[in-house]
Scaffold this active site. Sequence first.
Site, PDB file in Angstrom:
ATOM      1  N   GLU A   1       0.829  -1.217   0.000  1.00  0.00           N
ATOM      2  CA  GLU A   1       0.000   0.000   0.000  1.00  0.00           C
ATOM      3  C   GLU A   1       0.860   1.262   0.000  1.00  0.00           C
ATOM      4  O   GLU A   1       0.511   2.259  -0.638  1.00  0.00           O
ATOM      5  CB  GLU A   1      -0.952  -0.016   1.192  1.00  0.00           C
ATOM      6  CG  GLU A   1      -1.982  -1.128   1.062  1.00  0.00           C
ATOM      7  CD  GLU A   1      -2.937  -1.186   2.227  1.00  0.00           C
ATOM      8  OE1 GLU A   1      -4.077  -0.720   2.069  1.00  0.00           O
ATOM      9  OE2 GLU A   1      -2.541  -1.677   3.310  1.00  0.00           O
TER      10      GLU A   1
ATOM     11  N   GLU B   1      -4.064  -9.725   2.989  1.00  0.00           N
ATOM     12  CA  GLU B   1      -5.014  -9.415   4.073  1.00  0.00           C
ATOM     13  C   GLU B   1      -6.185 -10.394   4.179  1.00  0.00           C
ATOM     14  O   GLU B   1      -6.605 -10.745   5.279  1.00  0.00           O
ATOM     15  CB  GLU B   1      -5.566  -7.988   3.904  1.00  0.00           C
ATOM     16  CG  GLU B   1      -4.580  -6.902   4.279  1.00  0.00           C
ATOM     17  CD  GLU B   1      -3.613  -6.548   3.166  1.00  0.00           C
ATOM     18  OE1 GLU B   1      -3.636  -7.199   2.110  1.00  0.00           O
ATOM     19  OE2 GLU B   1      -2.823  -5.606   3.368  1.00  0.00           O
TER      20      GLU B   1
END
Lengths: 252, 240
Positions: free
Chosen positions: A106, A126
Amino acid sequence: MSVSLAFEDSVVIITLAPEAGRHNRASVAALGDAAKYIAGRLDGPNALRAVVVTGDFGCGWTDDALAESDGVPGVEALGAGVQALADMPQPVVAAIAGVCHGPGLEIALACDIRLAATTATFAAPETALGTLPRAGGTQRLPRAVGRAQALRLLLTGDTIDAKEACRIGLVSSVLAPSEVATEARALAARIAGRGPIATRMGKEAVQRGAEMTLEQALRYETDLTVLLQSTADRAEGVRAFAAKRPPRFTGR
Amino acid sequence: MAEAEAPLVRVVREGDVVWLTLDRPERLNAVSLEMRDDLWSALTLLRDDPTVRCAVLHGEGRAFSAGADITEFGTAPTILDARDARRARDLWGVMSTLPVPLVAAIHGFAYGAGLEMSLYCDIRIAADDARFALPEVTLGYIPSAGGTQTAPRHLHRSDALRLVTSGDALTATEAFEAGLVHAVVPTAALLDTARTWAERIAARPAEATRAAKRAILEGIDLPLAAGLALERRLADALNS
């Protein structure tokens, strides 16, 4: 320190070093503080024109970060530092040499240009933990690589190598591990040598214009172009070209 | 469509295909105000002629186009006049919404406005000597023929930002790997390859080809449900 800064003329190098490769509230806050500091140094003799992000992007969040209360307060705190990086007006080059997973990915996605070493790996793991990316991953990944590849990475959590990352457009080049940071600094130095208002507006036009219809975005580009016509740098650029000499930009 | 003999953009019809030739070779086809006017005339003729089935854009001489004619910069009385002039005659708006399929045959320099012109085309064929760049930031300005918007719509975001913010050039092979061009061919084969692509497109039912181009260009900026509705309307119109 999870984030350190080094300066080479008008290029600033952000080196990431999250403890054991895991990010937490403090490490992303330090990144956000660095980004805001750099964003505040646009003008004057010590202006910063381009940014390199390098070091250990990280493999995930700490257990404490994952245990942050669900809901808005925890999620927003973890995302804010990465958002500050994305909000920097100067162009940002990521040099990724190792693991770049979860929050590391990210952070890389909040940069403008990504270069990878052959040793880099990328993943959005995730969903295997029953969570979602919380620092913009679900939004910036499809904008970087398109929907098909973004969904593949997000739904499977698969780890991909640098060559595959380049094939799908996540990174622009794959280099030897000894070269990636050098090449990123050289690219940032070239960007820093261009018209500084132009490189900021070029970034703005691409990133903001991509969220508009083409018709709106073309008008936006025209307005930024006309605004640039009022700058001393643009006049200097044209004069220097005519005189066949390098331009001397002042950021005005 | 009548064949026009414009000074800086030649227009020649070969069957159902129109060839647009940028014809200012002594200046590497730099886009001057006069060339903009000629291109405007050529494109509006294309836009208004339903019998044209495909068009090819290429450059005479050593380059496709080296970009804007910098000697004309700063000639507008004020920057507001410059803005009004661009809005009044929206050349790139015409090119970005042209119903006719466009093929770009690119050799030598495709820099700045040269590259940007090709980004409004539907198919890009490169000669192996082609070089691509958006060098505007090296002179303190940004692409202003749509490049900051069209490049990220054709390329991955990281590659588009590298082109726009660094001004670095791509070789033909790098452009192919980045998805910027559909094919790379030897320079000697460029025009024949472009002709083959154009004739293949021209041989398909014209109405369907135009509808497909419109569905993609208009649909991509719409929410999916509205894009699907547009596709249904265009398909219904073809079937009736």
